[in-house]
Design an enzyme around this catalytic site. Structure first.
Site, short mmCIF file in Angstrom:
data_model
loop_
_atom_site.label_atom_id
_atom_site.label_comp_id
_atom_site.label_asym_id
_atom_site.label_seq_id
_atom_site.Cartn_x
_atom_site.Cartn_y
_atom_site.Cartn_z
N ASP A 12 1.98 -0.02 -11.82
CA ASP A 12 0.60 -0.41 -11.18
C ASP A 12 -0.46 0.15 -12.02
O ASP A 12 -0.23 0.83 -13.18
CB ASP A 12 0.47 0.41 -9.85
N SER A 13 -1.86 -0.27 -11.96
CA SER A 13 -3.00 0.21 -12.69
C SER A 13 -3.24 1.63 -12.49
O SER A 13 -3.84 2.12 -13.21
CB SER A 13 -4.14 -0.48 -12.24
N CYS A 75 1.32 -4.23 -7.92
CA CYS A 75 -0.12 -4.64 -8.35
C CYS A 75 -0.32 -5.89 -7.77
O CYS A 75 -0.07 -6.82 -8.43
CB CYS A 75 -0.61 -3.91 -9.59
N GLU A 153 -8.32 7.08 -7.48
CA GLU A 153 -7.87 7.43 -8.79
C GLU A 153 -8.64 8.85 -9.10
O GLU A 153 -7.96 9.74 -9.85
CB GLU A 153 -8.14 6.56 -9.86
N CYS A 185 -4.69 -5.12 -2.03
CA CYS A 185 -4.51 -4.15 -3.23
C CYS A 185 -3.70 -2.96 -2.88
O CYS A 185 -3.81 -2.39 -1.57
CB CYS A 185 -5.90 -3.74 -3.57
N HIS A 187 -3.61 0.09 -3.60
CA HIS A 187 -4.32 1.55 -3.37
C HIS A 187 -4.66 1.45 -2.11
O HIS A 187 -4.69 2.63 -1.39
CB HIS A 187 -5.36 1.52 -4.30
N1 DGL Z 1 -3.31 -1.47 -7.11
C1 DGL Z 1 -3.88 -2.47 -7.76
C2 DGL Z 1 -3.89 -3.87 -7.05
O1 DGL Z 1 -3.06 -4.03 -6.09
C3 DGL Z 1 -5.23 -2.17 -8.30
C4 DGL Z 1 -6.20 -2.92 -9.10
C5 DGL Z 1 -7.21 -2.32 -10.07
O2 DGL Z 1 -6.79 -1.46 -10.61
O3 DGL Z 1 -8.15 -2.64 -9.93
O4 DGL Z 1 -4.51 -4.84 -7.18
#
Ligand code: DGL
Length: 264
Positions: A12-13, A75, A153, A185, A187
Site C-alpha cells: 500500500d502507499s 490500495c 500517516e 481507501c 486507510h
Molecule cells: N490506501 C490508499 C488507497 O486505498 C491510500 C491512497 C493514497 O496514498 O493516497 O487508496
C-alpha cells in the site's frame, strides 16, 4: 520457486492497507505474510497514473524478491490505476481492491449513496467503468478525502484536525440524505470510530476488506497454493517510521509479527 509455504505479499502507499492485511490473516491464519508500507511515497492519490504505476512496479519487484506467491494490492488508488499494467507485466496472481459501490447501490433505500476516496481513485478509468453500471436512479455523491491519508500517516488518527477535516467531508453527505457511505481507501477503516461519531449509526459504512480476504482465499485454492501447515510469520516493512505502525496495530499485533525499516 513459489510453493504453498511462500508468503502472501501486500503493498500500500502506507500504513492503511494493514486494514486489509488484518482481514486476510484472520481468514487465512496459516499463511505467512509480507506487507510493504510505502509511507515515504504516500499519498499515492495525488500522483499521476504513470507515477503510481512506477511505484507499484517497485513494490512488486521487492515482494517478488521475497518469493511471494500472490500479491494483494491493498490500495484502491494503486488498484484502479495500475492493476492492469501489473497483471500484464508480472506472471503472478494479483488481487486488487476497488470501492464497494455496487453492493451499496444494491442496498440503498434512499437511493443516495456517498463515496469517500482519493482523487486518484475517483478519477481513474476503472472507477468510471464501475460507476457507469450503477442504476441511474441512484445518486452517487463522490468526495475526495484530501488530507486524511497524510494525517493517518503522521499518526494523527484521533486529532482535532482529523475531526474537523472529516466533518467537512461528512456533513454535506448527511445533509444529502445518504444511507450508505462507501470507504474507497484502505486507510479509512481506521477512521470508522470517528466517522460514526459524526454520522451516527443510521448510515451504513461499507468497505471491501472482507471481500478481498475471501477473494484471496479463492485464488489460493484455485492455484493450489494455500498453506495448511505453517506456524505463520508476518513481516511488515516500512520505509518510514516503525512507531506509527506499532501504534496503529497495538490492539491486534499477531504473534510472530516483526515491523522492520527497509529501503525499497
Ligand atoms: N490506501 C490508499 C488507497 O486505498 C491510500 C491512497 C493514497 O496514498 O493516497 O487508496
Amino acid at each position: 520457486m513459489v510453493h504453498t509455504n511462500s508468503p502472501i505479499g501486500f503493498f500500500d502507499s502506507g500504513v492503511g492497507g494493514t486494514s486489509i492485511w488484518k482481514e486476510v490473516i484472520t481468514r487465512l491464519p496459516k499463511e505467512h505474510t509480507i506487507y510493504l508500507s510505502d509511507s515515504e511515497n504516500a499519498p499515492y492519490g495525488e500522483k499521476s497514473k504513470e507515477q503510481i504505476i512506477a511505484l507499484c512496479e517497485k513494490n512488486t519487484k521487492f515482494l517478488l524478491q521475497k518469493n511471494c506467491k500472490i500479491i494483494v494490492v491493498a490500495c484502491n488508488t494503486a488498484t484502479t490505476n495500475a492493476i492492469d499494467s501489473l497483471r500484464s507485466n508480472y506472471n503472478i496472481p494479483f488481487i486488487g481492491i476497488e470501492p464497494a459501490i455496487k453492493p451499496a447501490a444494491l442496498n440503498t433505500k434512499t437511493k443516495k449513496i456517498a463515496i469517500l476516496a482519493t482523487k486518484g481513485t475517483l478519477n481513474s478509468t476503472l472507477f468510471e467503468k464501475t460507476s457507469s453500471i450503477i442504476n441511474k436512479d441512484i445518486e452517487v455523491k463522490e468526495t475526495t478525502g484530501k488530507g486524511l491519508v497524510e494525517l493517518i500517516e503522521d499518526g494523527k488518527l484521533n486529532s482535532k484536525e482529523m475531526t474537523s477535516l472529516l466533518s467537512s467531508y461528512l456533513k454535506p453527505m448527511i445533509a444529502n440524505n445518504i444511507d450508505s457511505l462507501v470507504l474507497g481507501c484502505t486507510h479509512y477503516p481506521y477512521l470508522i470510530p470517528q466517522i460514526k461519531k459524526i454520522i451516527g449509526e443510521k448510515i451504513q459504512i461499507i468497505d471491501s476488506g472482507e471481500a478481498v480476504a475471501k477473494q484471496t482465499q479463492v485464488i489460493l485454492n484455485k492455484y493450489n497454493i494455500a498453506n495448511t501447515h505453517s506456524n505463520p510469520q508476518h513481516i511488515i516493512y516500512t520505509n518510514k517510521d516503525t512507531a506509527i505502525l506499532q501504534n496503529l496495530l497495538s490492539k491486534c499485533i499477531p504473534e510472530n509479527l516483526r515491523i522492520l525499516k527497509a529501503k525499497f
